[in-house]
Design a protein around this motif. Structure first.
Motif, mmCIF file in Angstrom:
data_model
loop_
_atom_site.group_PDB
_atom_site.id
_atom_site.type_symbol
_atom_site.label_atom_id
_atom_site.label_comp_id
_atom_site.label_asym_id
_atom_site.label_seq_id
_atom_site.Cartn_x
_atom_site.Cartn_y
_atom_site.Cartn_z
ATOM 1 N N ARG A 342 0.841 -1.188 0.000
ATOM 2 C CA ARG A 342 0.000 0.000 0.000
ATOM 3 C C ARG A 342 0.886 1.251 0.000
ATOM 4 N NH1 ARG A 342 -3.681 -1.107 -1.079
ATOM 5 N NH2 ARG A 342 -5.281 -1.602 0.470
ATOM 6 N N TYR A 429 -3.903 7.321 9.484
ATOM 7 C CA TYR A 429 -4.420 6.153 8.761
ATOM 8 C C TYR A 429 -4.909 5.127 9.770
ATOM 9 C CZ TYR A 429 -4.377 1.667 6.267
ATOM 10 O OH TYR A 429 -4.718 0.433 5.749
ATOM 11 N N ASN A 431 -6.969 1.124 9.753
ATOM 12 C CA ASN A 431 -7.595 -0.020 9.079
ATOM 13 C C ASN A 431 -8.329 -0.816 10.150
ATOM 14 O OD1 ASN A 431 -8.266 -2.399 7.754
ATOM 15 N ND2 ASN A 431 -6.278 -2.639 6.750
ATOM 16 N N GLY A 434 -11.027 -4.175 7.938
ATOM 17 C CA GLY A 434 -10.940 -4.113 6.490
ATOM 18 C C GLY A 434 -11.314 -2.788 5.879
ATOM 19 N N THR A 435 -11.854 -1.856 6.676
ATOM 20 C CA THR A 435 -12.157 -0.518 6.175
ATOM 21 C C THR A 435 -10.977 0.397 6.472
ATOM 22 O OG1 THR A 435 -14.546 -0.773 6.490
ATOM 23 C CG2 THR A 435 -13.692 1.469 6.337
ATOM 24 N N GLU A 436 -10.363 0.898 5.415
ATOM 25 C CA GLU A 436 -9.208 1.784 5.555
ATOM 26 C C GLU A 436 -9.682 3.236 5.486
ATOM 27 O OE1 GLU A 436 -5.622 0.386 3.250
ATOM 28 O OE2 GLU A 436 -7.174 -0.854 2.306
ATOM 29 N N SER A 437 -9.187 4.041 6.413
ATOM 30 C CA SER A 437 -9.610 5.445 6.477
ATOM 31 C C SER A 437 -8.419 6.350 6.697
ATOM 32 C CB SER A 437 -10.610 5.662 7.624
ATOM 33 O OG SER A 437 -11.800 4.940 7.431
ATOM 34 N N ASP A 461 -12.635 7.398 3.172
ATOM 35 C CA ASP A 461 -12.563 5.945 3.003
ATOM 36 C C ASP A 461 -11.597 5.642 1.864
ATOM 37 O OD1 ASP A 461 -12.928 3.235 2.445
ATOM 38 O OD2 ASP A 461 -15.070 3.284 2.874
ATOM 39 N N THR A 463 -10.308 2.462 1.358
ATOM 40 C CA THR A 463 -10.240 1.002 1.307
ATOM 41 C C THR A 463 -9.760 0.541 -0.065
ATOM 42 O OG1 THR A 463 -12.062 0.861 2.884
ATOM 43 C CG2 THR A 463 -11.559 -1.114 1.612
ATOM 44 N N GLY A 464 -8.846 -0.428 -0.040
ATOM 45 C CA GLY A 464 -8.308 -0.962 -1.283
ATOM 46 C C GLY A 464 -7.260 -0.086 -1.927
#
Length: 651
Positions: A342, A429, A431, A434-437, A461, A463-464
């Protein structure tokens, strides 16, 4: 930044040079444990491929193995004078002269503050203690540039000329250590070791490695031709007092001042991650804005004490960044680490040439770093490094008009600088499941041009590894439009997704002070639903006509995962002598369910609070309540307690 006077005679410079030689010689004799991995104390070769990144080999490390309490003291070697803040576009100071002396009605002012302060849902602080003040810093400078961080056993606070370490009960463990003292072993071949440290410090705890990082910038003078360095210390052990440090010097730019440096921790690229560094660039001679620089520092090499670690950087011109500056890299603190691969994420907002411009975007960039093949590193899009995404947010107006000095103080004292033209540090940051913010904040102005200022905060958000089209939530925090000016925020998020922001406050009737506000992860969106609490009430105003304040504060998360720490500036008396304060606080909560099941209300401890606003208690209990004024409560009572299937008691 703070700046040094360059109005010195040749005779004075000669005296300083001779004194510096003797002083540095004494330091090396005292620091018997200092050793150089590299024989060179000057900058290592810098390479830059066409259209690609700049690759710099840092000076160092120098292993400084002396206990901080045993270091000889090296003071600031030149007089420091405050000047205008360096901004994307130049703005004048307010020009209003300051008043001297203390308030004639301190008791009335204190009473007025208590009356106007709303009853908090957020609990009062668990602990506060004095940080370094202007006298203790040995720095004739303003503002203090207060920041710091907390580890398992220590709190480390830094201000413009150095830092100090406390235990987590607020007891000082070291004297104030100047950066001239700390970085002297780097030698006279660079400004860091040549008694030319000049502030804009930054300190943080690396919770992954259980190490500490401190930094400031150094240069021969400003205005001046350079060179301009960032000086960085990485602790060798978890103990910042007696465990030793590795010292480094990074040549940022030969000609441009590296102003307002900020750092962040990221676990990529694998396996060792990077320390990220962002700075604004101003011409060393003309002081004109030249752009922004971003660096990724080889974290693994710095932690291991490898010689001449690599720094990979990009420089964006003034044309490249448009109206923006003061980039802030995301930092990882708690929760699941960013997934392998990431890329780092960096945010900025515009700071237009005129006030009153409605803005609706946050600029978002990725920084892909490759320490093995630096030429593969990429920042932003294309050769001018444009944003990877523009995140749409609710319209806001930067907190300036024809000046940044807008925040009123009691008694007609000069207004304070809002710093309302940038995303503030840190960008956090997280996580969770599973939700990355990304969580960020800034100071904006409401009811332009009249004010007050407010704290705008965001959750994005990501995420991914994808930037969103719009914010997941955002708010202009004004505590119900109570008329108080809020500015200089710093945001943090705990292991349960609860958010806290610490900041400065002031008004024409309330001395500049320190407050914080927060929200549970389960609170309704777009609101700091737990309200505001007072960390420190100021008891004086700043008299300086410059209005300089900040230039930043810091809120960080304790390694326990739920306690927050904040440090910021305030005044004890109406004067030009700033003070700082450190505070610890947590969220309100109910008794833990495991204890409630025993039928007794035990261990009502809001420091480790994670519960929602109501909790189900399955057994009959007896409650005795003494009615006290709400201002005496250490935490709010729950709004109701209910038994499974029906409500038993309303409070």
């Amino acid at each position: 930044m703070k700046t040094k006077s360059t109005l010195q005679s040749a005779f004075f410079n000669l005296r300083v040079l001779i004194a510096s030689v003797f002083c540095v010689t004494g330091v090396f004799i005292a620091l018997g444990g200092a050793r150089l991995y590299s024989a060179q104390s000057k900058a290592q070769p810098t390479t830059k491929s066409a259209g690609g990144p700049k690759v710099v080999r840092m000076v160092g490390p120098v292993a400084m193995n002396t206990d901080l309490r045993s270091l000889p003291y090296i003071p600031q070697t030149q007089k420091n004078e405050e000047e205008r803040r360096l901004t994307r576009y130049p703005f004048p100071l307010s020009g209003r002269p300051g008043k001297s002396g203390t308030s004639s009605f301190p008791q009335f002012q204190s009473l007025l503050q208590r009356v106007l302060t709303p009853a908090p849902n957020m609990p009062p602080p668990l602990l506060t203690f004095d940080g370094t003040d202007r006298v203790g810093s040995g720095c004739n400078c303003r503002p203090p540039d207060t920041n710091g961080d907390v580890g398992p056993n220590h709190y480390l606070q830094t201000v413009n000329t150095g830092f100090r370490v406390w235990d987590k009960s607020g007891n000082p463990l070291t004297p104030f250590t100047t950066y001239n003292t700390f970085f002297a072993p780097l030698g006279t071949g660079n400004p860091c070791g040549n008694n030319q440290n000049d502030g804009d410090p930054f300190a943080f705890y690396d919770q992954i490695a259980d190490r500490w990082v401190v930094s400031d910038f150094a240069f021969p003078g400003f205005p001046g031709p350079g060179p301009f360095y960032e000086c960085i210390g990485v602790s060798q052990t978890p103990d910042p007092v007696a465990g030793g440090w590795n010292l480094y010097a990074l040549l940022v730019d030969e000609e441009n001042l590296n102003d307002y440096p900020k750092m962040a921790l990221w676990n990529n690229p694998q396996p060792g991650g990077a320390y990220f560094l962002t700075e604004n660039l101003f011409n060393g001679t003309s002081e004109a804005f030249e752009g922004v620089s971003v660096f990724a520092l080889d974290r693994a090499a710095m932690l291991a004490g490898d010689p001449n670690p690599t720094a990979i950087g990009f420089t964006l011109s003034a044309a490249d960044v448009g109206a923006s500056y003061s980039f802030v890299a995301a930092t990882f603190r708690t929760g699941t680490p960013p997934p392998a691969g990431r890329d780092e994420m960096i945010l900025a907002v515009d700071s237009p040439a005129t006030g009153g411009v409605p803005l609706t975007q946050v600029h978002a960039r990725f920084f892909h770093v490759d320490f093995v093949t630096p030429a593969n590193s990429v920042f932003g899009v294309g050769p001018t490094h444009q944003p990877n995404a523009e995140i749409t947010v609710n319209p806001f107006v930067d907190a300036f008009t024809s000046t940044y000095n807008l925040v009123p103080q009691p008694g007609g004292q000069p207004p304070l600088d809002t710093l309302g033209d940038k995303i503030m540090t840190p960008v956090v940051y997280q996580n969770r499941n599973g939700t990355e913010s990304l969580w960020a904040d800034q100071t904006i102005i409401l009811n332009y041009p009249n004010g007050p200022t407010a704290v705008r905060w965001y959750q994005f958000d990501v995420t991914g590894g994808n930037f969103p089209a719009a914010a997941a939530q955002q708010q202009d925090w004004s505590n119900g439009n109570d008329g108080v000016w809020r500015f200089m925020p710093a945001i943090a998020v705990d292991a349960n997704g609860n958010t806290a922001i610490g900041y400065s406050i002031s008004s024409s009737t309330i001395f500049p002070g320190i407050r914080y506000a927060g929200r549970f992860a389960s609170d309704p969106l777009n609101n700091l639903g737990q309200g505001e609490a007072v960390m420190t009430n100021g008891t004086g105003a700043q008299t300086s006509a410059s209005g300089r304040w900040g230039d930043y504060s810091m809120t960080t998360l304790d390694p326990d995962g739920t306690s927050f720490w904040h440090t910021n500036e305030y005044y004890v008396t109406t004067s030009s002598l700033w003070s700082t304060r450190v505070g610890k606080f947590g969220f309100p909560c109910l008794p833990r369910r495991s204890l409630a099941k025993a039928g007794r209300l035990r261990n009502w401890n809001h420091a480790a609070c994670t519960a929602a606003s109501t909790e189900e208690i399955p057994h009959k209990i007896k409650i005795s309540i003494d009615i006290l004024p709400s201002s005496h409560l250490a935490f709010p009572l729950p709004s109701r307690i209910h038994r499974r299937g029906k409500t038993s008691l309303h409070l």
